[in-house]
Design an enzyme around this catalytic site. Sequence first.
Site, mmCIF file in Angstrom:
data_model
loop_
_atom_site.group_PDB
_atom_site.id
_atom_site.type_symbol
_atom_site.label_atom_id
_atom_site.label_comp_id
_atom_site.label_asym_id
_atom_site.label_seq_id
_atom_site.Cartn_x
_atom_site.Cartn_y
_atom_site.Cartn_z
ATOM 1 N N HIS A 175 -7.462 -3.678 9.966
ATOM 2 C CA HIS A 175 -7.268 -3.585 8.444
ATOM 3 C C HIS A 175 -6.035 -4.312 8.131
ATOM 4 O O HIS A 175 -4.913 -4.532 8.957
ATOM 5 C CB HIS A 175 -7.111 -2.226 8.083
ATOM 6 C CG HIS A 175 -5.811 -1.396 8.708
ATOM 7 N ND1 HIS A 175 -5.977 -0.056 9.064
ATOM 8 C CD2 HIS A 175 -4.456 -1.722 8.581
ATOM 9 C CE1 HIS A 175 -4.626 0.215 9.537
ATOM 10 N NE2 HIS A 175 -3.898 -0.485 9.104
ATOM 11 N N ASN B 89 -7.781 -1.649 13.992
ATOM 12 C CA ASN B 89 -9.134 -1.921 13.663
ATOM 13 C C ASN B 89 -9.394 -3.044 12.848
ATOM 14 O O ASN B 89 -10.629 -3.144 12.143
ATOM 15 C CB ASN B 89 -9.718 -0.455 12.872
ATOM 16 C CG ASN B 89 -9.104 -0.275 11.508
ATOM 17 O OD1 ASN B 89 -8.172 -1.073 11.267
ATOM 18 N ND2 ASN B 89 -9.668 1.041 11.052
ATOM 19 N N GLU C 218 -9.556 -0.886 5.022
ATOM 20 C CA GLU C 218 -10.419 -0.709 6.251
ATOM 21 C C GLU C 218 -11.687 -1.316 6.380
ATOM 22 O O GLU C 218 -12.243 -2.086 5.433
ATOM 23 C CB GLU C 218 -10.547 0.964 6.048
ATOM 24 C CG GLU C 218 -9.261 2.012 6.051
ATOM 25 C CD GLU C 218 -8.647 2.013 7.369
ATOM 26 O OE1 GLU C 218 -8.468 1.178 8.160
ATOM 27 O OE2 GLU C 218 -8.346 3.312 7.761
ATOM 28 N N ASP D 160 0.924 -1.174 -0.174
ATOM 29 C CA ASP D 160 -0.117 0.018 0.080
ATOM 30 C C ASP D 160 0.858 1.238 0.111
ATOM 31 O O ASP D 160 1.916 1.287 0.043
ATOM 32 C CB ASP D 160 -1.114 0.002 1.077
ATOM 33 C CG ASP D 160 -0.202 -0.370 2.338
ATOM 34 O OD1 ASP D 160 0.901 -0.523 2.510
ATOM 35 O OD2 ASP D 160 -1.045 -0.859 3.580
HETATM 36 C C1 GLP Z 1 -0.371 0.368 8.500
HETATM 37 C C2 GLP Z 1 -0.187 -0.329 7.376
HETATM 38 C C3 GLP Z 1 -0.269 -1.636 7.278
HETATM 39 C C4 GLP Z 1 0.095 -2.022 8.578
HETATM 40 C C5 GLP Z 1 -0.473 -1.863 10.000
HETATM 41 C C6 GLP Z 1 -0.076 -2.106 11.210
HETATM 42 O O1 GLP Z 1 -1.095 1.573 8.518
HETATM 43 N N1 GLP Z 1 -1.044 0.310 6.240
HETATM 44 O O2 GLP Z 1 0.156 -2.466 6.351
HETATM 45 O O3 GLP Z 1 0.041 -3.774 8.660
HETATM 46 O O4 GLP Z 1 -0.882 -0.301 9.705
HETATM 47 O O5 GLP Z 1 1.244 -1.364 11.547
HETATM 48 P P1 GLP Z 1 2.336 -1.585 12.791
HETATM 49 O O6 GLP Z 1 3.066 -2.895 12.137
HETATM 50 O O7 GLP Z 1 3.121 -0.402 12.798
HETATM 51 O O8 GLP Z 1 1.352 -1.955 13.749
#
Ligand code: GLP
Length: 245
Positions: free
Chosen positions: A142, A140, A147, A71
């Site tokens: 995702h 949440n 989302e 992404d």
């Molecule tokens: C982000 C990314 C995701 C990621 C998630 C968790 O916003 N878009 O791909 O897996 O949030 O992030 P973290 O690993 O910092 O908890």
Amino acid sequence: METGLPVEVASPESISRSVAEEINALCLARQGHLVLGLPTGHTPIRLYRELTRRVRAGLLDLSRAVTFNLDEYVGLGPEHPASFRAFMEAHLLGLVPIGQAHALRGDAPAEELAATCEAYEAAIARAGGLDLVVLGLGRNGHIGFNEPGSPRDSRTRRVALSPSTRAANAGDFPPGEPVPEAALTMGIGTILEARRVRVLAFGAHKARIVRRLLDSSPGPELPASWLHDHPDATLSVDHAAASEL
Ligand code: GLP
């Protein structure tokens, strides 16, 4: 608990090592022609460190591997320090030779974003599909930037970010700079077509969503729950993230 996703509980170090080992084995089995979907965030940093270590030690050769970032924020180019492209450069892509690294161009002009997403899907298909996708888990539920509300058949597309996701990621941006309101992300359908999916969740702040995920049937309210339907998806959590199980 009704779940199709097998769960493993171990330390972040041991989980990261075993995903690196799996990538290593798959890469050898495919004579280097491996196609990976890769996440950003804090969760995969140890994995990228371990992959880098293996490449530098001559144990792993990613020079024919093809990677696809999951992404990107709309409006951010690779030169922006909070862009996911910059993150991937700093943690993996800029550190070791990689065959082909694909990233969504969040900085494409607005009228070209849809074509950018279609071209990404086409590039994944041309590469032969994704062998393995590694995912983090948003608070949440995702995955990528899919989302709540993301349908099972969604493809790579532009999405609006929820206020909670923007708040969770605000720390990655310079003070006073707003988190973009939109992003491009591989779709749920795109991810479900990967041959293997490995979801990682570390830390007490993930305990609630891990619990909810394992209690949910597949559905759009908690996007990661679609993975219960995948034939080879696993969830690996550390003890803190498993504390509500
Ligand atoms: C982000 C990314 C995701 C990621 C998630 C968790 O916003 N878009 O791909 O897996 O949030 O992030 P973290 O690993 O910092 O908890």
